[in-house]
Design a protein around this motif. Structure first.
Motif, mmCIF file in Angstrom:
data_model
loop_
_atom_site.group_PDB
_atom_site.id
_atom_site.type_symbol
_atom_site.label_atom_id
_atom_site.label_comp_id
_atom_site.label_asym_id
_atom_site.label_seq_id
_atom_site.Cartn_x
_atom_site.Cartn_y
_atom_site.Cartn_z
ATOM 1 N N GLU A 6 0.834 -1.206 0.000
ATOM 2 C CA GLU A 6 0.000 0.000 0.000
ATOM 3 C C GLU A 6 0.866 1.252 0.000
ATOM 4 O O GLU A 6 2.000 1.245 0.482
ATOM 5 C CB GLU A 6 -0.906 0.057 1.242
ATOM 6 N N GLY A 8 0.285 5.929 -0.165
ATOM 7 C CA GLY A 8 -0.624 7.061 -0.293
ATOM 8 C C GLY A 8 -1.223 7.580 0.994
ATOM 9 O O GLY A 8 -1.963 8.563 0.974
ATOM 10 N N ARG A 19 -5.781 9.531 -1.873
ATOM 11 C CA ARG A 19 -5.935 8.334 -2.700
ATOM 12 C C ARG A 19 -4.878 7.332 -2.287
ATOM 13 O O ARG A 19 -3.684 7.608 -2.368
ATOM 14 C CB ARG A 19 -5.801 8.644 -4.190
ATOM 15 N N ALA A 21 -3.150 3.548 -2.827
ATOM 16 C CA ALA A 21 -2.897 2.578 -3.879
ATOM 17 C C ALA A 21 -2.409 1.272 -3.270
ATOM 18 O O ALA A 21 -1.744 1.279 -2.230
ATOM 19 C CB ALA A 21 -1.864 3.113 -4.858
ATOM 20 N N CYS A 22 -2.752 0.185 -3.908
ATOM 21 C CA CYS A 22 -2.293 -1.132 -3.484
ATOM 22 C C CYS A 22 -1.770 -1.845 -4.723
ATOM 23 O O CYS A 22 -2.555 -2.207 -5.600
ATOM 24 C CB CYS A 22 -3.427 -1.918 -2.849
ATOM 25 N N ARG A 75 -9.420 0.310 -10.241
ATOM 26 C CA ARG A 75 -8.220 -0.473 -10.487
ATOM 27 C C ARG A 75 -7.548 -0.062 -11.789
ATOM 28 O O ARG A 75 -8.155 0.516 -12.677
ATOM 29 C CB ARG A 75 -8.538 -1.955 -10.545
ATOM 30 N N THR A 81 -2.995 -2.943 -9.847
ATOM 31 C CA THR A 81 -3.098 -1.981 -8.750
ATOM 32 C C THR A 81 -4.557 -1.614 -8.525
ATOM 33 O O THR A 81 -5.305 -1.396 -9.482
ATOM 34 C CB THR A 81 -2.283 -0.719 -9.052
ATOM 35 N N PHE A 83 -7.074 1.076 -6.252
ATOM 36 C CA PHE A 83 -7.019 2.369 -5.599
ATOM 37 C C PHE A 83 -8.224 2.557 -4.673
ATOM 38 O O PHE A 83 -9.300 2.007 -4.910
ATOM 39 C CB PHE A 83 -7.027 3.491 -6.640
ATOM 40 N N GLN A 85 -10.012 5.913 -3.491
ATOM 41 C CA GLN A 85 -10.149 7.363 -3.495
ATOM 42 C C GLN A 85 -11.057 7.746 -2.334
ATOM 43 O O GLN A 85 -12.205 7.289 -2.269
ATOM 44 C CB GLN A 85 -10.748 7.845 -4.819
ATOM 45 N N CYS A 99 -4.881 -3.225 2.500
ATOM 46 C CA CYS A 99 -5.343 -3.833 1.266
ATOM 47 C C CYS A 99 -5.320 -5.350 1.445
ATOM 48 O O CYS A 99 -4.417 -5.874 2.110
ATOM 49 C CB CYS A 99 -4.390 -3.414 0.149
#
Length: 121
Positions: A6, A8, A19, A21-22, A75, A81, A83, A85, A99
């Protein structure tokens, strides 16, 4: 074997956005093709809770009631990845966000290390 990383997280004022991300990577020779990708969170002093999930096969999403209309999962398939948000953030959204991926048929077989999100009032 799947690795989830992960990124962000951070500090944001109430009403702001972040946001997450993974990024997923599979063991050499394997194609990353999970059933579900999800986000969970653990607020300070509380149990981990489900935030939302993305069905990798049909792109459907579902969310915890408290984040509906504020959080969106999406994604980038090419980058493996997913996301999260997060808009209109509230202090009660403060938590470590994780995640998770459901890959091998178990309940969320793989987990990331977590990223801290802090929302100040």
């Amino acid at each position: 074997q799947v690795l989830l990383v992960e990124s962000g997280g951070g500090l944001v004022q109430a009403g702001g956005s972040l946001r997450l991300a993974c990024a997923a990577s599979a063991a050499s020779g394997r194609t990353f093709n999970p059933w579900l990708m999800a986000w969970f969170r653990q607020p300070p002093g509380k149990e981990r809770e489900f935030v939302g999930a993305f069905n990798w096969r049909n792109s459907r999403t579902n969310y915890q009631d408290s984040v509906k209309g504020r959080f969106t999962i999406s994604r980038d398939s090419a980058k493996n990845t997913v996301f999260l948000q997060m808009d209109s953030l509230k202090p009660e959204d403060t938590a470590i966000y994780y995640c998770a991926a459901e890959v091998d048929g178990g309940y969320y077989d793989y987990w990331g290390q977590g990223t801290q999100v802090t929302v100040s009032s």
